[in-house]
Design an enzyme around this catalytic site. Structure first.
Site, mmCIF file in Angstrom:
data_model
loop_
_atom_site.group_PDB
_atom_site.id
_atom_site.type_symbol
_atom_site.label_atom_id
_atom_site.label_comp_id
_atom_site.label_asym_id
_atom_site.label_seq_id
_atom_site.Cartn_x
_atom_site.Cartn_y
_atom_site.Cartn_z
ATOM 1 N N GLU A 1 0.877 -1.119 0.033
ATOM 2 C CA GLU A 1 0.028 -0.017 0.099
ATOM 3 C C GLU A 1 0.735 1.329 -0.087
ATOM 4 O O GLU A 1 1.519 1.561 0.855
ATOM 5 C CB GLU A 1 -0.831 -0.263 1.276
ATOM 6 N N CYS B 1 -1.711 9.258 3.112
ATOM 7 C CA CYS B 1 -1.610 8.586 1.721
ATOM 8 C C CYS B 1 -2.898 8.580 0.932
ATOM 9 O O CYS B 1 -2.665 9.125 -0.241
ATOM 10 C CB CYS B 1 -1.074 7.243 1.564
#
Length: 478
Positions: free
Chosen positions: A249, A283
């Site tokens: 990720e 993020c």
């Protein structure tokens, strides 16, 4: 603080340490071991032995241990939140929210573990198999390296460690070197709850050295990493040498698109809340703000009002909304990115001044469409770059012109337009009338392009961290 190998809390075999610094006042909080390759080998050896027995432990017994862990977290939650704030610069309200997420995540993963059923392929489904029956089941993959980032260490501890150990794996946890203390404390509580020696271990050290060795180790079977795209690509290369499973990720540069029929107040509120939470170190937060020209001036005006009202200060102060970045080094890099964007033609309307690890929330207007910040430059800090567009086609093209594809968001009252954007945006999640800072523990969270490989969440992590086995019963059907 020591790291945890086997059933012991130990220093590094080379006696080296890493300081853990409070980014708000630059004070020394503690030190952690700077582990060597020998320390990793010791942890892997313990995990290999322990996992052989652990995989045979019934799921309901694993869940019972997880429930004991939650009881211990409840007892220590205030201490954990304060530790997280002191080592991360995260304000205390956000830290409490993150600790409280443990009580959502672990029960959810426990329930999924208890329903990790197999399938049956009946006889007669294809020619030549009239008498054959095939069963499937999922088995643990072995040892999982859980590499956890600095920005949401507890949330990612939940996402990686819970499904790894509940599915019968052993977990070797590598926390970020800037703020490893809260993760170390959580791992210690798992051990106190009764998880066997070797099933949960913590190795502390620099990602560039010890993280690389973890990823290359022949007896580690899977890597679950959250980090930058650059690091993820490096990890994928290392893992490929032994064909390890990887769940990566990675970074993002999510587009936040406001169409001409949007609810402007809602859009502004979502934009400011999402972009400046955790000082912009998220993020999946929106990082490119594309506003229809008819709403552009009003969006800028309302955004300035909201951002100007944000309270900065000591992260332990209950009133603080925006505090420091993780380090002065990180803040200096964001400051450099702001200067570059101004050099490329943007106007700085608000903020951008740095003091140590603190950076004033910044708003950049009239950002040229060819500026790096609107494409492949991810800014991990409290910066909002805004640019106008005229047509939906223009907005879609700009949003997709990036190496990243984590998430995106669209504000509109028109369901047809909403449907079009969900089809056209090249990313792992599209949020309608909300920011892309949207992540539930249930959903399969992951990105496209250089934003990652695989997904994680209750929906999918067990599949990432287990192997499927077929059991063929040949000729069993009369």
């Amino acid at each position: 603080m020591k790291m945890m190998i086997g059933d012991k809390f130990v220093s590094a075999s080379n006696n080296e340490t890493i300081p853990v610094i409070n980014p708000y006042d630059s004070s020394l909080i503690d030190t952690v071991p700077n582990a060597s390759d020998d320390d990793v080998n010791s942890a892997v050896s313990c995990a290999l032995q322990a996992q052989k027995s652990w995989k045979k432990v019934p799921v309901y017994q694993r869940v019972e241990l997880a429930m004991k862990f939650l009881e211990l977290v409840q007892k220590h939650k205030d201490e954990l939140a304060e530790t997280l704030t002191r080592e991360s610069g995260k304000n205390i309200t956000e830290s409490r929210n993150e600790i409280n997420n443990i009580f959502t995540a672990w029960p959810a993963f426990c329930e999924k573990a208890k329903h990790l059923y197999g399938n049956v392929i009946p006889n007669g489904m294809e020619r030549g198999h009239d008498k054959n029956l095939v069963l499937t089941k999922r088995e643990p993959i072995g040892i999982v390296a859980c590499i956890i980032p600095f920005n949401f260490p507890c949330n990612l501890f939940n996402q990686k460690v819970a499904p790894a150990i509940l599915s019968g794996n052993a977990a070797i946890i590598k926390p970020a070197s800037d703020n490893p203390l809260t993760v170390c404390k959580l791992a210690a509580l798992l051990r106190e709850a009764g998880f066997p020696s070797g099933i949960v271990q913590v190795i502390t050290g620099r990602g560039s050295t010890i993280g690389t060795y973890l990823c290359e180790h022949k007896n580690i079977h899977a890597i679950s990493l959250t980090g930058s795209s650059e690091v993820g690509i490096s990890v994928a290369r290392s893992a490929a040498k032994t064909l390890k499973k990887t769940a990566l990720e990675l970074g993002g540069n999510d587009a936040f698109i406001v169409l001409e029929d949007a609810d402007l107040k809602l859009a502004v509120r979502e934009a400011v809340q999402a972009r400046f939470y955790n000082a912009g170190q998220i993020c999946c937060a929106p990082k490119r703000f594309l506003i229809h020209r008819s709403l552009y001036d009003r969006f800028i005006e309302e955004t300035i009002k909201h951002v100007s009202a944000l309270k900065s200060g000591n992260p332990l102060d209950e009133q603080t909304q925006v505090s420091t970045l993780i380090s002065e080094r990180a803040a200096a890099e964001v400051e450099r990115q702001i200067r570059l964007t101004i050099e490329q033609g943007a106007r700085l309307l608000l903020g951008g001044k740095r003091t140590g690890a603190f950076l004033e929330p910044a708003v950049l207007a009239d950002v040229p469409v060819n500026a790096d910040i609107l494409h492949n430059m991810e800014v991990f800090g409290p910066v909002m770059p805004v640019t106008p567009f005229d047509t939906e086609e223009e907005a879609i093209a700009l949003a997709n012109d990036s190496v990243y594809g984590l998430g995106g968001s669209v504000f509109t009252r028109d369901l047809v337009s909403a449907a079009r954007f969900t089809d056209e945006l090249e990313c792992g999640c599209v949020v309608i009338n909300g920011s892309s800072y949207f992540r539930s523990f249930e959903m399969p969270f992951g990105g496209w392009k250089q934003s990652g490989l695989g997904t994680e969440g209750v929906f999918s992590t067990f599949e990432e961290l287990t192997n499927i086995k077929c059991i063929a019963l040949k000729g069993i059907v009369p």
